[in-house]
Write a protein that holds these residues in place. Structure first.
Motif, PDB file in Angstrom:
ATOM      1  N   LEU A  39       0.822  -1.212   0.000  1.00 15.60           N
ATOM      2  CA  LEU A  39       0.000   0.000   0.000  1.00 15.60           C
ATOM      3  C   LEU A  39       0.857   1.263   0.000  1.00 15.60           C
ATOM      4  O   LEU A  39       0.563   2.227  -0.712  1.00 15.60           O
ATOM      5  CB  LEU A  39      -0.946   0.003   1.195  1.00 15.60           C
ATOM      6  N   THR A  40       1.918   1.269   0.780  1.00 16.87           N
ATOM      7  CA  THR A  40       2.796   2.434   0.842  1.00 16.87           C
ATOM      8  C   THR A  40       3.500   2.659  -0.491  1.00 16.87           C
ATOM      9  O   THR A  40       3.530   3.785  -1.000  1.00 16.87           O
ATOM     10  CB  THR A  40       3.835   2.271   1.963  1.00 16.87           C
ATOM     11  N   LEU A  41       4.050   1.615  -1.074  1.00 13.55           N
ATOM     12  CA  LEU A  41       4.727   1.746  -2.369  1.00 13.55           C
ATOM     13  C   LEU A  41       3.734   2.087  -3.477  1.00 13.55           C
ATOM     14  O   LEU A  41       4.057   2.847  -4.397  1.00 13.55           O
ATOM     15  CB  LEU A  41       5.493   0.471  -2.698  1.00 13.55           C
ATOM     16  N   GLY A  42       2.523   1.556  -3.388  1.00  6.98           N
ATOM     17  CA  GLY A  42       1.484   1.902  -4.351  1.00  6.98           C
ATOM     18  C   GLY A  42       1.141   3.379  -4.297  1.00  6.98           C
ATOM     19  O   GLY A  42       0.952   4.031  -5.325  1.00  6.98           O
ATOM     20  N   PHE A  43       1.061   3.929  -3.080  1.00  7.44           N
ATOM     21  CA  PHE A  43       0.802   5.353  -2.923  1.00  7.44           C
ATOM     22  C   PHE A  43       1.928   6.166  -3.543  1.00  7.44           C
ATOM     23  O   PHE A  43       1.687   7.148  -4.245  1.00  7.44           O
ATOM     24  CB  PHE A  43       0.641   5.702  -1.441  1.00  7.44           C
ATOM     25  N   CYS A  44       3.172   5.756  -3.303  1.00  8.87           N
ATOM     26  CA  CYS A  44       4.318   6.467  -3.889  1.00  8.87           C
ATOM     27  C   CYS A  44       4.271   6.428  -5.411  1.00  8.87           C
ATOM     28  O   CYS A  44       4.464   7.442  -6.075  1.00  8.87           O
ATOM     29  CB  CYS A  44       5.629   5.856  -3.411  1.00  8.87           C
ATOM     30  N   ALA A  45       4.000   5.265  -5.966  1.00 11.51           N
ATOM     31  CA  ALA A  45       3.945   5.123  -7.425  1.00 11.51           C
ATOM     32  C   ALA A  45       2.812   5.954  -8.014  1.00 11.51           C
ATOM     33  O   ALA A  45       2.947   6.550  -9.079  1.00 11.51           O
ATOM     34  CB  ALA A  45       3.775   3.656  -7.797  1.00 11.51           C
ATOM     35  N   MET A  46       1.692   5.999  -7.321  1.00  9.49           N
ATOM     36  CA  MET A  46       0.530   6.717  -7.814  1.00  9.49           C
ATOM     37  C   MET A  46       0.788   8.219  -7.885  1.00  9.49           C
ATOM     38  O   MET A  46       0.323   8.895  -8.795  1.00  9.49           O
ATOM     39  CB  MET A  46      -0.647   6.429  -6.884  1.00  9.49           C
ATOM     40  N   THR A  47       1.521   8.762  -6.955  1.00  8.82           N
ATOM     41  CA  THR A  47       1.732  10.204  -6.922  1.00  8.82           C
ATOM     42  C   THR A  47       3.038  10.635  -7.580  1.00  8.82           C
ATOM     43  O   THR A  47       3.187  11.807  -7.898  1.00  8.82           O
ATOM     44  CB  THR A  47       1.721  10.721  -5.475  1.00  8.82           C
ATOM     45  N   ALA A  48       3.962   9.731  -7.823  1.00 10.98           N
ATOM     46  CA  ALA A  48       5.265  10.115  -8.362  1.00 10.98           C
ATOM     47  C   ALA A  48       5.356  10.017  -9.876  1.00 10.98           C
ATOM     48  O   ALA A  48       6.273  10.566 -10.456  1.00 10.98           O
ATOM     49  CB  ALA A  48       6.354   9.249  -7.737  1.00 10.98           C
ATOM     50  N   ARG A  49       4.442   9.359 -10.530  1.00  9.16           N
ATOM     51  CA  ARG A  49       4.531   9.165 -11.965  1.00  9.16           C
ATOM     52  C   ARG A  49       3.926  10.344 -12.708  1.00  9.16           C
ATOM     53  O   ARG A  49       2.746  10.359 -12.990  1.00  9.16           O
ATOM     54  CB  ARG A  49       3.822   7.887 -12.374  1.00  9.16           C
ATOM     55  N   ALA A  50       4.733  11.358 -13.032  1.00  4.56           N
ATOM     56  CA  ALA A  50       4.314  12.536 -13.794  1.00  4.56           C
ATOM     57  C   ALA A  50       2.903  12.982 -13.432  1.00  4.56           C
ATOM     58  O   ALA A  50       2.000  12.889 -14.237  1.00  4.56           O
ATOM     59  CB  ALA A  50       4.415  12.238 -15.283  1.00  4.56           C
ATOM     60  N   PRO A  51       2.717  13.467 -12.206  1.00  2.00           N
ATOM     61  CA  PRO A  51       1.360  13.800 -11.787  1.00  2.00           C
ATOM     62  C   PRO A  51       0.723  14.953 -12.552  1.00  2.00           C
ATOM     63  O   PRO A  51      -0.487  15.044 -12.614  1.00  2.00           O
ATOM     64  CB  PRO A  51       1.520  14.157 -10.312  1.00  2.00           C
ATOM     65  N   HIS A  52       1.511  15.818 -13.159  1.00  2.00           N
ATOM     66  CA  HIS A  52       0.946  16.952 -13.872  1.00  2.00           C
ATOM     67  C   HIS A  52       1.205  16.806 -15.366  1.00  2.00           C
ATOM     68  O   HIS A  52       2.264  16.337 -15.772  1.00  2.00           O
ATOM     69  CB  HIS A  52       1.553  18.263 -13.379  1.00  2.00           C
ATOM     70  N   VAL A  53       0.226  17.225 -16.182  1.00  2.00           N
ATOM     71  CA  VAL A  53       0.346  17.092 -17.632  1.00  2.00           C
ATOM     72  C   VAL A  53      -0.010  18.420 -18.279  1.00  2.00           C
ATOM     73  O   VAL A  53      -1.025  19.029 -17.955  1.00  2.00           O
ATOM     74  CB  VAL A  53      -0.604  15.991 -18.165  1.00  2.00           C
ATOM     75  N   LEU A  54       0.840  18.863 -19.208  1.00  2.00           N
ATOM     76  CA  LEU A  54       0.578  20.071 -19.979  1.00  2.00           C
ATOM     77  C   LEU A  54       0.527  19.683 -21.443  1.00  2.00           C
ATOM     78  O   LEU A  54       1.453  19.063 -21.967  1.00  2.00           O
ATOM     79  CB  LEU A  54       1.691  21.103 -19.748  1.00  2.00           C
ATOM     80  N   ASP A  55      -0.583  20.026 -22.119  1.00  2.00           N
ATOM     81  CA  ASP A  55      -0.661  19.832 -23.561  1.00  2.00           C
ATOM     82  C   ASP A  55      -1.113  21.138 -24.195  1.00  2.00           C
ATOM     83  O   ASP A  55      -1.166  22.171 -23.532  1.00  2.00           O
ATOM     84  CB  ASP A  55      -1.563  18.642 -23.923  1.00  2.00           C
ATOM     85  N   SER A  56      -1.458  21.113 -25.452  1.00  2.11           N
ATOM     86  CA  SER A  56      -1.806  22.355 -26.148  1.00  2.11           C
ATOM     87  C   SER A  56      -3.124  22.954 -25.676  1.00  2.11           C
ATOM     88  O   SER A  56      -3.382  24.133 -25.875  1.00  2.11           O
ATOM     89  CB  SER A  56      -1.863  22.106 -27.656  1.00  2.11           C
ATOM     90  N   ALA A  57      -3.966  22.170 -25.032  1.00  2.00           N
ATOM     91  CA  ALA A  57      -5.283  22.663 -24.614  1.00  2.00           C
ATOM     92  C   ALA A  57      -5.351  23.041 -23.137  1.00  2.00           C
ATOM     93  O   ALA A  57      -6.039  23.995 -22.775  1.00  2.00           O
ATOM     94  CB  ALA A  57      -6.348  21.615 -24.918  1.00  2.00           C
ATOM     95  N   ALA A  58      -4.663  22.279 -22.278  1.00  2.00           N
ATOM     96  CA  ALA A  58      -4.855  22.495 -20.844  1.00  2.00           C
ATOM     97  C   ALA A  58      -3.677  21.997 -20.015  1.00  2.00           C
ATOM     98  O   ALA A  58      -2.886  21.165 -20.467  1.00  2.00           O
ATOM     99  CB  ALA A  58      -6.120  21.779 -20.381  1.00  2.00           C
ATOM    100  N   LEU A  59      -3.612  22.513 -18.798  1.00  2.00           N
ATOM    101  CA  LEU A  59      -2.688  22.028 -17.776  1.00  2.00           C
ATOM    102  C   LEU A  59      -3.531  21.240 -16.789  1.00  2.00           C
ATOM    103  O   LEU A  59      -4.492  21.758 -16.246  1.00  2.00           O
ATOM    104  CB  LEU A  59      -2.002  23.196 -17.064  1.00  2.00           C
ATOM    105  N   ARG A  60      -3.180  19.967 -16.594  1.00  2.00           N
ATOM    106  CA  ARG A  60      -3.915  19.129 -15.644  1.00  2.00           C
ATOM    107  C   ARG A  60      -3.002  18.846 -14.464  1.00  2.00           C
ATOM    108  O   ARG A  60      -1.967  18.203 -14.608  1.00  2.00           O
ATOM    109  CB  ARG A  60      -4.360  17.832 -16.309  1.00  2.00           C
TER     110      ARG A  60
END
Length: 156
Positions: A39-60
Motif C-alpha cells: 500500500l505504501t509503495l502503491g501510494f508512492c507510485a501513484m503520486t510520483a509518476r508525472a502527476p501533472h500534464v501540460l498539452d496544447s489545450a490544458a494544464l492538468r
C-alpha cells in the motif's frame, strides 16, 4: 521522500519484530508487513509518476486519488516558484485567500500559478470555487515554472 523513509523503517522494524514473534504469529505478521509495504509503495507510485500534464489545450494538475484540476491554457497567467506550507492534503481551499486553491498531495507547495481568467474548480468534498490562483507542488519547481512560463508565452 518522507514516505520512502517510512518504507525503510517499516521494513527494518518489521523484520526485527518478526524475529521476536512465535512461529504462529510470524505468518500473520509477514502478511501484514507485505500488505503495509504494498500500500505504501502503491501510494508512492501513484503520486510520483508525472502527476501533472501540460498539452496544447490544458494544464492538468493531479494529486492521485486526492483530486485534480484542469486549467485551460488561455486561462494561464504568471507562473512562479515559491515555497509555501498550506495545511491539509489534496485539492482544497487556501484558508487566507478566497479565490485560491491548493492542488498537492501534502501541505508543501512549490509553484504559484496566477490565472488570467478564473477557473471553476470542484474540490474533493464536492464544493466549488472560482479560482484565480493555484498553488501546487513539483519535484523540480524552478524547472517546472520555466517550462510552464515558456509554454504560456508560446501559447502551449
Amino acid at each position: 521522500m518522507l514516505i520512502w523513509a517510512f518504507v525503510g523503517t517499516d521494513l527494518v522494524g518489521g523484520l526485527l519484530i518478526d524475529t521476536r514473534l512465535p512461529p504462529a504469529g510470524r505468518a500473520v505478521h509477514l502478511v501484514w508487513l507485505i500488505l503495509s509495504l504494498t500500500l505504501t509503495l502503491g501510494f508512492c507510485a501513484m503520486t510520483a509518476r508525472a502527476p501533472h500534464v501540460l498539452d496544447s489545450a490544458a494544464l492538468r494538475l493531479r494529486t492521485g486519488p486526492l483530486g485534480a484540476v484542469t486549467i485551460p491554457v488561455p486561462a494561464l497567467g504568471r507562473v512562479r516558484s515559491a515555497h509555501r506550507t498550506i495545511s491539509g492534503h489534496g485539492l482544497r481551499r487556501v484558508p487566507d485567500e478566497e479565490a485560491a486553491v491548493v492542488c498537492s498531495v501534502g501541505s508543501t507547495t512549490h509553484l504559484v500559478i496566477d490565472l488570467k481568467q478564473p477557473v471553476l474548480v470542484r474540490l474533493r468534498k464536492g464544493e466549488t470555487v472560482l479560482a484565480k490562483r493555484v498553488y501546487t507542488a513539483a519535484d523540480q519547481p524552478t524547472k517546472a515554472a520555466r517550462v510552464l512560463s515558456s509554454s504560456i508565452a508560446e501559447g502551449a
